[in-house]
Scaffold this active site. Structure first.
Site, PDB file in Angstrom:
ATOM      1  N   GLU A 243       0.819  -1.204   0.000  1.00 21.35           N
ATOM      2  CA  GLU A 243       0.000   0.000   0.000  1.00 21.35           C
ATOM      3  C   GLU A 243       0.855   1.258   0.000  1.00 21.35           C
ATOM      4  OE1 GLU A 243      -3.885   0.378   2.121  1.00 21.35           O
ATOM      5  OE2 GLU A 243      -2.790   1.819   3.352  1.00 21.35           O
ATOM      6  N   ARG A 269      -5.250  33.284 -17.623  1.00 21.83           N
ATOM      7  CA  ARG A 269      -5.661  34.334 -16.690  1.00 21.83           C
ATOM      8  C   ARG A 269      -4.766  35.566 -16.832  1.00 21.83           C
ATOM      9  NH1 ARG A 269      -9.545  36.764 -13.571  1.00 21.83           N
ATOM     10  NH2 ARG A 269      -8.795  37.242 -11.465  1.00 21.83           N
ATOM     11  N   GLN A 280       6.995  36.107 -11.998  1.00 23.32           N
ATOM     12  CA  GLN A 280       7.836  35.100 -11.353  1.00 23.32           C
ATOM     13  C   GLN A 280       7.182  34.511 -10.112  1.00 23.32           C
ATOM     14  OE1 GLN A 280      11.762  36.553 -10.511  1.00 23.32           O
ATOM     15  NE2 GLN A 280      12.480  36.256 -12.616  1.00 23.32           N
TER      16      GLN A 280
END
Length: 379
Positions: A243, A269, A280
């Site tokens: 797992e 955007r 940046q």
């Protein structure tokens, strides 16, 4: 050292991704509904996802740890509902794997093919109210009765429990034997004395129903014992290695999908007359997301490769588990920040953050993993 995938691996992963995206490219409606979960498991079984590392003779894929992880990564990338991906992976790795490796011949025919196909859903019932990471504090008991056992006790948290057909559980069979006094069982949930609780309300991973499991004078025939009596602790650790190594590949897939969404958003955007990706403060944050993703991916692939090679892998698995879980939380936090107010809305990046937070808890907390790493260093 070859870091590339074979054509067979690429084709297998591409096929899973395409099929998964077509089915679960959007979060499921009523993801906390048992009928929705059962239908999704049947579909996952048709895609081979519920039996990736199970033997071919029972309908499984016969895959090793690395190939299983690659497939689960494709599942996580294509499935918008990380909870569903988690439910399938937990069923396979924490439950079907120990059944595969330790079940009796008599019960193998009853359980394994149905687990591989998704007809049966399995729950891993280990955690108790007073025994989370401290397995030695377990209070569920298994006492010998005739040719079988009788179980009494309650497990506080078991993924898939409300819809489970099979419960993989652990109980104290010899209180004086310590580590060697725990036994493991894989038992049908319709046995007398088994009660499955309703779904727990959780912060995230809502597509994976979790609940309590109560055993009250539950008679368990001998064939549902996994391995030998007293081998439960070793069997649990065996299942946890699978797992910890493979399940977290679903988060690699989620982060791949997330990174693509963030890049597309930052390219579209505009603020102050520029694409936000030109700032940046945004572009460097996205670069950091990629760095964390690819670093965690390399550690996970290495851990799975070591498992397949039969080499020492305990510390490598712990390192990969920490790296993936912490990257998932950090990247999801950054994604919310980059999306801004939209990321805080339901259906934005907030669901990825909620689904990522518990990754540092289950399968052994980050603190437990660091203990394993320190022990490997001789500390």
């Amino acid at each position: 050292m070859d870091f590339g995938l074979s054509p067979e691996q690429r084709d297998r992963c591409d096929s899973i991704f395409d099929e998964v995206r077509a089915r679960w490219g959007q979060r499921l409606e009523c993801a906390d509904d048992p009928d929705t979960t059962r239908a999704a498991f049947r579909e996952a079984g048709q895609l081979g996802l519920t039996g990736l590392c199970l033997p071919r003779d029972v309908g499984g894929g016969g895959l090793g740890a690395l190939d299983t992880s690659l497939c689960l990564q494709a599942l996580g990338r294509g499935c918008a509902d990380t909870g569903l991906a988690f439910a399938v992976a937990a069923h396979l790795l924490a439950c079907a794997v120990p059944v595969r490796d330790f079940v009796s011949e008599k019960a193998r025919g009853e359980l394994l093919a149905r687990l591989a196909s998704g007809e049966f859903i399995a729950a891993n019932a280990m955690t108790e109210d007073g025994a989370g990471s401290d397995v030695s504090a377990m209070r569920t008991v298994a006492r010998r009765s005739g040719s079988g056992f009788v179980l009494d006790g309650e497990k506080s948290w078991a993924s898939n429990a409300p819809v489970a057909d099979v419960v993989v559980t652990y109980a104290v069979s010899d209180p004086d034997a310590g580590y060697l006094g725990v036994s493991a069982f894989a038992l049908p949930s319709d046995l007398p004395g088994v009660s499955l609780g309703p779904p727990l309300l959780k912060m995230g991973l809502t597509g994976c129903l979790a609940g309590r499991v109560h055993f009250e004078a539950c008679p368990v025939p001998e064939e549902y014992l996994l391995g030998e009596e007293g081998q439960g602790s070793a069997i649990f650790q065996h299942s946890m290695v699978w797992e910890r190594a493979c399940l977290f590949a679903i988060y690699l897939g989620m982060m791949e999908r997330q990174l693509q969404q963030v890049v597309e958003h930052a390219s579209r955007r505009r603020q102050f007359g520029r694409r936000i990706g030109e700032f940046q403060g945004v572009s460097h944050k996205i670069a950091g997301m990629r760095q964390r993703l690819e670093s965690a991916q390399l550690l996970l692939y290495r851990a799975c490769w070591l498992m397949d090679e039969g080499r020492d892998h305990v510390a490598a698995v712990a390192l990969s588990k920490i790296a993936v879980s912490e990257a998932a939380v950090a990247n999801s936090t950054d994604a919310v920040q980059i999306f801004g107010g939209r990321g805080y809305l339901v259906g934005g990046a907030e669901d990825q953050l909620r689904d990522s937070v518990p990754s540092t808890l289950f399968s052994g907390t980050t603190e437990i993993q660091r203990e394993l790493i320190a022990k490997d260093l001789g500390l």
